[in-house]
Scaffold this active site. Sequence first.
Site, PDB file in Angstrom:
ATOM      1  N   HIS A   1       7.011  20.489 -62.375  1.00 26.46           N
ATOM      2  CA  HIS A   1       5.429  20.025 -63.096  1.00 26.46           C
ATOM      3  C   HIS A   1       4.233  19.996 -63.323  1.00 26.46           C
ATOM      4  CE1 HIS A   1       3.965  21.835 -59.262  1.00 26.46           C
ATOM      5  NE2 HIS A   1       2.408  21.203 -59.560  1.00 26.46           N
TER       6      HIS A   1
HETATM    7  C1  UD1 Z   1      -2.237  18.501 -60.326  1.00 23.05           C
HETATM    8  C2  UD1 Z   1      -2.705  20.078 -59.994  1.00 23.05           C
HETATM    9  C3  UD1 Z   1      -1.942  21.017 -59.842  1.00 23.05           C
HETATM   10  C4  UD1 Z   1      -1.011  20.590 -58.697  1.00 23.05           C
HETATM   11  C5  UD1 Z   1       0.066  19.190 -58.973  1.00 23.05           C
HETATM   12  C6  UD1 Z   1       0.009  18.943 -57.425  1.00 23.05           C
HETATM   13  C7  UD1 Z   1      -4.917  20.490 -61.375  1.00 23.05           C
HETATM   14  C8  UD1 Z   1      -5.789  20.726 -62.768  1.00 23.05           C
HETATM   15  N1  UD1 Z   1      -3.495  20.417 -61.004  1.00 23.05           N
HETATM   16  O1  UD1 Z   1      -1.092  18.555 -61.749  1.00 23.05           O
HETATM   17  O2  UD1 Z   1      -2.381  22.808 -59.436  1.00 23.05           O
HETATM   18  O3  UD1 Z   1       0.029  20.879 -58.541  1.00 23.05           O
HETATM   19  O4  UD1 Z   1      -1.298  17.809 -59.179  1.00 23.05           O
HETATM   20  O5  UD1 Z   1       0.955  18.019 -57.695  1.00 23.05           O
HETATM   21  O6  UD1 Z   1      -5.794  19.703 -60.835  1.00 23.05           O
HETATM   22  N2  UD1 Z   1       0.493  10.765 -62.118  1.00 23.05           N
HETATM   23  C9  UD1 Z   1       0.879   9.510 -61.635  1.00 23.05           C
HETATM   24  N3  UD1 Z   1       0.550   9.574 -60.285  1.00 23.05           N
HETATM   25  C10 UD1 Z   1      -0.112   9.787 -59.772  1.00 23.05           C
HETATM   26  C11 UD1 Z   1      -0.979  11.264 -60.145  1.00 23.05           C
HETATM   27  C12 UD1 Z   1      -0.396  11.522 -61.367  1.00 23.05           C
HETATM   28  O7  UD1 Z   1       1.290   9.014 -62.531  1.00 23.05           O
HETATM   29  O8  UD1 Z   1      -0.667   9.790 -58.095  1.00 23.05           O
HETATM   30  C13 UD1 Z   1       0.716  11.182 -64.008  1.00 23.05           C
HETATM   31  C14 UD1 Z   1      -0.062  10.986 -64.966  1.00 23.05           C
HETATM   32  O9  UD1 Z   1      -0.309  10.188 -65.698  1.00 23.05           O
HETATM   33  C15 UD1 Z   1      -1.370  11.717 -65.021  1.00 23.05           C
HETATM   34  C16 UD1 Z   1      -0.232  13.227 -64.781  1.00 23.05           C
HETATM   35  O10 UD1 Z   1       0.667  12.374 -63.673  1.00 23.05           O
HETATM   36  O11 UD1 Z   1      -1.373  12.570 -66.086  1.00 23.05           O
HETATM   37  C17 UD1 Z   1      -0.834  14.352 -63.801  1.00 23.05           C
HETATM   38  O12 UD1 Z   1      -1.618  14.242 -63.121  1.00 23.05           O
HETATM   39  P1  UD1 Z   1      -2.909  14.610 -62.722  1.00 23.05           P
HETATM   40  O13 UD1 Z   1      -3.678  15.184 -62.140  1.00 23.05           O
HETATM   41  O14 UD1 Z   1      -3.889  15.082 -64.610  1.00 23.05           O
HETATM   42  O15 UD1 Z   1      -2.521  16.568 -62.868  1.00 23.05           O
HETATM   43  P2  UD1 Z   1      -0.879  16.759 -61.867  1.00 23.05           P
HETATM   44  O16 UD1 Z   1       0.052  17.480 -63.176  1.00 23.05           O
HETATM   45  O17 UD1 Z   1      -0.262  16.173 -61.328  1.00 23.05           O
END
Ligand code: UD1
Length: 376
Positions: free
Chosen positions: A201
Amino acid sequence: MHVLHVVGARPNFMKAAPVVRALDQRAGFRQTIVHTGQHYDANMSGVFFRELEIPQPDVNLAVGSGSHAKQTADIMACFEPVVRERKPDLVLVYGDVNSTIAAALVSVKLGIKVGHVEAGLRSRDRSMPEEINRLLTDQISDLLFTPSSDANANLLREGIAADRVFLVGNVMIDTLVRLLPKAEQYRPQDLPGRYALVTLHRPSNVDDVPWLEQMLGTLVRLTDNLVVVFPVHPRTRQRIEELGASVFGNGRLRLVQPKPYLEFLALQRGATMVITDSGGIQEETTFLGIPCLTVRENTERPITIRRGTNVLVGRDLKNLEAEVERVLAGDRKPLERVPLWDGHAAERIADIIASSSTEDGRSYRNCLPNSISIDV
Ligand code: UD1
């Protein structure tokens, strides 16, 4: 003493759970849980609260997704009034996600003490958003709770006063130790004896779509030798969808929804190997003794390489395939236990917080066994 915990993203939940429990078992603590809402899908958030038996959050800031600046700023703007209103004595932040730095920054500017659980880890790769979050959170925290001695050395090198740093062990392993017997009930169904478990991821892997396509091609090739189970993070799912369906030609590469904690733990436990770019999974596989191939150029958790089952394969798919062959041939790294990854890290944190609320907490350092040395 009023302790306010801030959690936001999936890996925070396993870290906060044992600390909440440990403080709950001591007299004199009032606790508040704030969920920033960085992760919001049921299978990225709600299911973890149930399985880990974390009390429902008192406050949910529901910030959701966004660019780094927007997400961090939204958390700060929404969290500030909560701190003003609730007036905690200590704010505990976990790991290295955007919620961690946002909440630490708000708290410290309001004059509230901050404790950082999982302090001191460094990949030395400043292109990783998490590395920036780690560096900054550690600089402004009052109590720094580290999982391994390399983290202490990093903090001292960065000029952080030794009397703020406490080697306590790994809270994620606390949760694993507590819930492993329960996870045994989730024996993976419909899986052969031999399978690889995959998670990817990190932006550096999945936001580079041509590279992601090459990695998926390699996973398809691995299915000549074993089944590959790949619970897909929402970020990765979006990118795979951009690629279209062509990569899913093989029924032995199983792309599934993100798994709840217990089921994922059972999948790790039964795997022949794990291929990942996660931080926490490098630690869990080391504890479980399962070979872990990390598709990254660096790790903030070098102890998992030095003592554990982790191998950095880098951004090199030929190397990944060679390492898979090595594991399949039965060539395993020797495994040494990591000191203090014993299921009791959160109790040590609770003891330190308790003593810091009375006198100065430093007295606790003298209670650590002499055998724990800084080994870097
Ligand atoms: C975040 C953390 C990362 C951790 C990871 C675990 C930061 C900088 N990164 O990354 O260190 O390893 O979480 O999962 O904080 N999304 C959904 N549903 C959700 C959450 C996210 O659909 O419940 C999608 C959204 O489109 C979002 C993307 O996933 O834009 C990324 O989510 P985000 O929280 O920005 O970062 P992660 O890649 O999950």
